[in-house]
Structures are given as structure tokens and as C-alpha cells.
Enzyme design. Structure first.
Site, PDB file in Angstrom:
ATOM      1  N   ARG A 114       7.464 119.900  45.689  1.00 46.09           N
ATOM      2  CA  ARG A 114       7.480 118.665  46.768  1.00 46.09           C
ATOM      3  C   ARG A 114       5.677 118.023  47.175  1.00 46.09           C
ATOM      4  O   ARG A 114       5.301 117.483  47.431  1.00 46.09           O
ATOM      5  CB  ARG A 114       7.662 119.129  48.313  1.00 46.09           C
ATOM      6  CG  ARG A 114       7.798 119.082  49.096  1.00 46.09           C
ATOM      7  CD  ARG A 114       8.498 119.503  50.670  1.00 46.09           C
ATOM      8  NE  ARG A 114       8.128 118.413  52.262  1.00 46.09           N
ATOM      9  CZ  ARG A 114       7.527 119.048  53.053  1.00 46.09           C
ATOM     10  NH1 ARG A 114       7.649 120.414  52.919  1.00 46.09           N
ATOM     11  NH2 ARG A 114       7.150 118.685  53.956  1.00 46.09           N
ATOM     12  N   HIS A 118       4.623 114.831  46.871  1.00 43.88           N
ATOM     13  CA  HIS A 118       3.552 113.736  48.567  1.00 43.88           C
ATOM     14  C   HIS A 118       2.651 113.507  48.060  1.00 43.88           C
ATOM     15  O   HIS A 118       1.519 112.979  48.870  1.00 43.88           O
ATOM     16  CB  HIS A 118       3.983 114.955  49.436  1.00 43.88           C
ATOM     17  CG  HIS A 118       5.308 115.082  50.069  1.00 43.88           C
ATOM     18  ND1 HIS A 118       5.561 115.485  51.550  1.00 43.88           N
ATOM     19  CD2 HIS A 118       6.743 114.898  49.714  1.00 43.88           C
ATOM     20  CE1 HIS A 118       7.043 115.017  51.728  1.00 43.88           C
ATOM     21  NE2 HIS A 118       7.904 114.858  50.517  1.00 43.88           N
ATOM     22  N   TRP A 257      20.226 121.241  49.546  1.00 47.71           N
ATOM     23  CA  TRP A 257      20.974 120.261  49.134  1.00 47.71           C
ATOM     24  C   TRP A 257      22.522 120.584  47.820  1.00 47.71           C
ATOM     25  O   TRP A 257      23.491 120.235  47.962  1.00 47.71           O
ATOM     26  CB  TRP A 257      20.286 119.211  48.515  1.00 47.71           C
ATOM     27  CG  TRP A 257      19.666 118.613  49.278  1.00 47.71           C
ATOM     28  CD1 TRP A 257      20.215 116.801  49.791  1.00 47.71           C
ATOM     29  CD2 TRP A 257      18.521 118.509  49.921  1.00 47.71           C
ATOM     30  NE1 TRP A 257      18.772 116.350  49.863  1.00 47.71           N
ATOM     31  CE2 TRP A 257      17.894 117.134  50.278  1.00 47.71           C
ATOM     32  CE3 TRP A 257      16.910 119.704  49.213  1.00 47.71           C
ATOM     33  CZ2 TRP A 257      16.898 117.555  51.248  1.00 47.71           C
ATOM     34  CZ3 TRP A 257      16.232 118.949  49.947  1.00 47.71           C
ATOM     35  CH2 TRP A 257      15.753 118.169  50.897  1.00 47.71           C
TER      36      TRP A 257
END
Length: 357
Positions: A114, A118, A257
Site C-alpha cells: 500500500r 500510494h 477482502w
């Protein structure tokens, strides 16, 4: 239920996974249904080197100056990192990914992916600003942007690595950590090039350049289109949501998820298509939960890729073929990680040997 999911995942990583590490990676990928698939359930740098503050790297991924304190008077030297130096950084990260069993699902891998994502996803093709070249998330206000909540854990995790290898820029280190994490979480090989340079606070990008999980397909096309991605690439990048989980104290959303949030597979696409999803009844922001176990979640932006006919075509392809997903995911992740980076023409393309995967 979140605690049960963490326990389940940690058990897989600490008991079942080592049995697979001795087997060729390709055999594991082609073995059909995976055992975890869709089932509920500071070491310091050398004292001989005194690094010269304020001296920039010479060329992209090139040479760094240092002083040898064994010489009198001190004589500037040049250190040019080679593949084995980058592999050593990779190895240090890989060997620490699972060092804290109490962090999320037992691995820092997802949060490092991540961070790399990002750092790269702020790129604007029109102005040439943002992207992984700069590591400007080190500074406020970018570090305080809502989309970057929780990434301090990833940046702090990498500080000892930076201390051990001060020659590597933060920009290159963050991306190398993302590459390492993907590969160590049984994902595809991700080619890597060094040459990113760190910037100061003036290089921080404005808020709003990263995707908003509450939005739909038009928003996804606008955000990713600004970076130069097409529909197929957008859906392939969404597959990174097979990893990690959301946190109420960060994004406001909650849950993983997939049932294997520390192993990269195409299960994200399978679950989107095969499970029945309903709105979660709670006091948090709007998100979906699987009707069967209520332990998984999807964001509105996730559901958008099966509500849109063009996006859904690629969801179906990746759900049916993990090798195709890995191939396309590797290509688009390399593109994402290199957006706006002024590499030298002769920058070496490196493929690192996995440590644990």
C-alpha cells in the site's frame, strides 16, 4: 470474526506455507484450487562509513559519496550500488515481514504494498508531478492525507533498513519494499529499476489524487486515467485488494477482502463474482459484506468493477485464470511504480530472488 480471520491466516503462514516453499513456485500456482482459496474460516551500518550529509546521488541509481574514517585526512570515496546490494536490501525486508505476529494478519507485506502504491498513485501525466520519484509522503500535508492514514507503520518499518543502507533513497526503498512484499506473498516476479530521487516538502502533491473507495466507475476512470491507465489495467491493479484489510481507525471501513489477506491470488475476482454481497448494517461508512459468512467486505469502488460491463469482462478473465492475472498484474504494477521516474537509459532491470515465497 476479524480475530478469527487473523488467527486462520497466521496458522496458514506459520504451518502450511513452509511445506510449499520447498516446491517450485510454478508447481504451486498450477496445482489447482489452493488450500486457502475462497474458504471461510537494529543492526547499524558499518562504522567505517561516515556519510556526507547533503550530497545528492550522482545520476539515477548511480554513485554515492562517503568518507572513510580510517583515512587521515578523510578522503571522499564513491560507492556505486550493484545488484547484490539491492538484493541484500530486499532480503532484509523479506526476513522481517513476519517479525510481529500481532500486526494485522501477521505480516507487514500488505501495508508495504500500500505504501508503494500510494507513493506512486499520485502521478499526474498532464503536469508530470507526483509519483514514486520523491517519497514526499515523508512530509505533511501529504502524510496526513486521509488516503494515507496508517502508512506511518510502513514508513517506520523501513527506517532500520534505510539506516543499514543509507545509500538507497527513500523513493527507491519504498518501491523495492513493495516489490519484495508482492513476491514474498507468493505473487509474480516484479522487475525493478533504481534511480528515484528524494524531494523535499515542496514536492508534496495535493489531496484527492488517490482513489476514493466510496465512488464508482466514473471516478475510477478519472483517477486512473489521469495516470494513463486503461480499463484492463484498472481492473488488474484492483487485484491488489486480495491483500490486506481495512481498519476503522484508518479508512473507516473494516475487514479483509479475501480469506488469505497475506497471499496474492485471483481470489478477489472470484469472490466478487461468486459470493452474494449485501450492505453491511453498522454505524460505519457504506460497505458490503458477504452474505454467507459476513466476515469479508467489499467497498463501493470494488463493486463498481462488476457493475460496469467493460470492467466486468476483465474481472471474469482474471477470475478464471490466475496466471493471466499474475502476468497482467506484474506489468501494470511495474508501470505504476515507474510513473514519472527519470531513469537513466542504461538503468539495470533487476529481478530479485525471493527469500520465503
Amino acid at each position: 470474526m476479524a480475530t478469527a480471520t487473523r488467527t486462520f491466516t497466521r496458522a496458514l503462514r506459520t504451518s502450511a506455507r513452509p511445506a510449499f516453499t520447498a516446491a517450485p513456485r510454478i508447481a504451486f500456482r498450477q496445482s489447482g484450487r489452493r488450500f486457502y482459496s475462497s474458504e471461510p474460516a537494529a543492526k547499524q551500518g558499518s562504522s567505517a562509513l561516515l556519510w556526507v550529509a547533503g550530497l545528492a546521488a550522482v545520476g539515477g541509481g548511480g554513485a554515492w559519496f562517503y568518507l572513510n574514517n580510517n583515512q587521515t585526512p578523510a578522503t571522499p570515496k564513491v560507492f556505486t550500488p550493484k545488484f547484490e546490494d539491492y538484493q541484500a536490501v530486499y532480503n532484509e525486508i523479506a526476513n522481517r515481514l513476519d517479525e510481529n505476529s500481532d500486526y494485522d494478519d501477521g505480516s507487514y507485506g500488505p501495508v508495504l504494498v500500500r505504501l508503494a502504491w500510494h507513493a506512486s498513485g499520485t502521478y499526474d501525466a498532464l503536469t508530470g508531478t507526483g509519483g514514486s520519484n520523491g517519497a514526499t509522503m515523508r512530509f505533511a500535508p501529504e502524510s496526513d492525507h486521509g488516503a494515507n492514514a496508517g502508512l506511518k507503520a510502513a514508513r517506520d518499518f523501513l527506517e532500520p533498513v534505510k539506516g543499514d543502507s543509507p545509500w538507497i533513497t527513500y523513493s527507491d526503498l519504498w518501491i523495492l519494499a513493495g516489490v519484495c512484499s508482492i513476491q514474498e506473498m507468493m505473487g509474480p516476479e516484479i522487475p525493478y529499476r533504481a534511480g528515484r530521487q528524494d524531494k523535499d516538502v515542496a514536492g508534496c502533491t495535493p489531496d484527492g489524487r488517490l482513489p476514493d473507495a466510496a465512488q464508482g466507475q466514473d471516478h475510477l476512470r478519472n483517477i486512473f486515467g489521469r495516470m494513463g491507465f486503461n480499463d484492463q489495467e484498472i481492473v488488474a491493479l484492483c487485484g491488489a485488494h486480495a491483500l490486506g484489510r481495512c481498519h476503522t481507525d484508518r479508512s473507516g471501513y473494516d475487514g479483509p477482502w479475501t480469506f488469505s489477506p497475506t497471499v496474492l491470488t485471483n481470489d478477489y475476482y472470484k469472490l466478487l463474482l461468486d459470493e452474494k454481497w449485501q450492505w453491511k448494517k453498522w454505524n460505519g461508512p457504506k460497505q458490503y459484506e458477504d452474505k454467507k459468512t459476513k466476515s469479508l467486505m467489499m467497498l463501493p469502488a470494488d463493486m463498481a468493477i462488476i457493475q460496469d460491463k467493460k470492467f466486468k469482462e476483465y474481472v471474469k478473465k482474471y477470475a478464471a485464470d490466475n496466471d493471466l492475472f499474475f502476468k497482467d498484474f506484474a506489468a501494470v504494477v511495474v508501470k505504476l511504480f515507474e510513473l514519472g521516474v527519470p531513469f537513466k537509459q542504461d538503468a539495470e532491470v533487476m529481478v530479485f530472488k525471493p527469500v520465503n515465497a
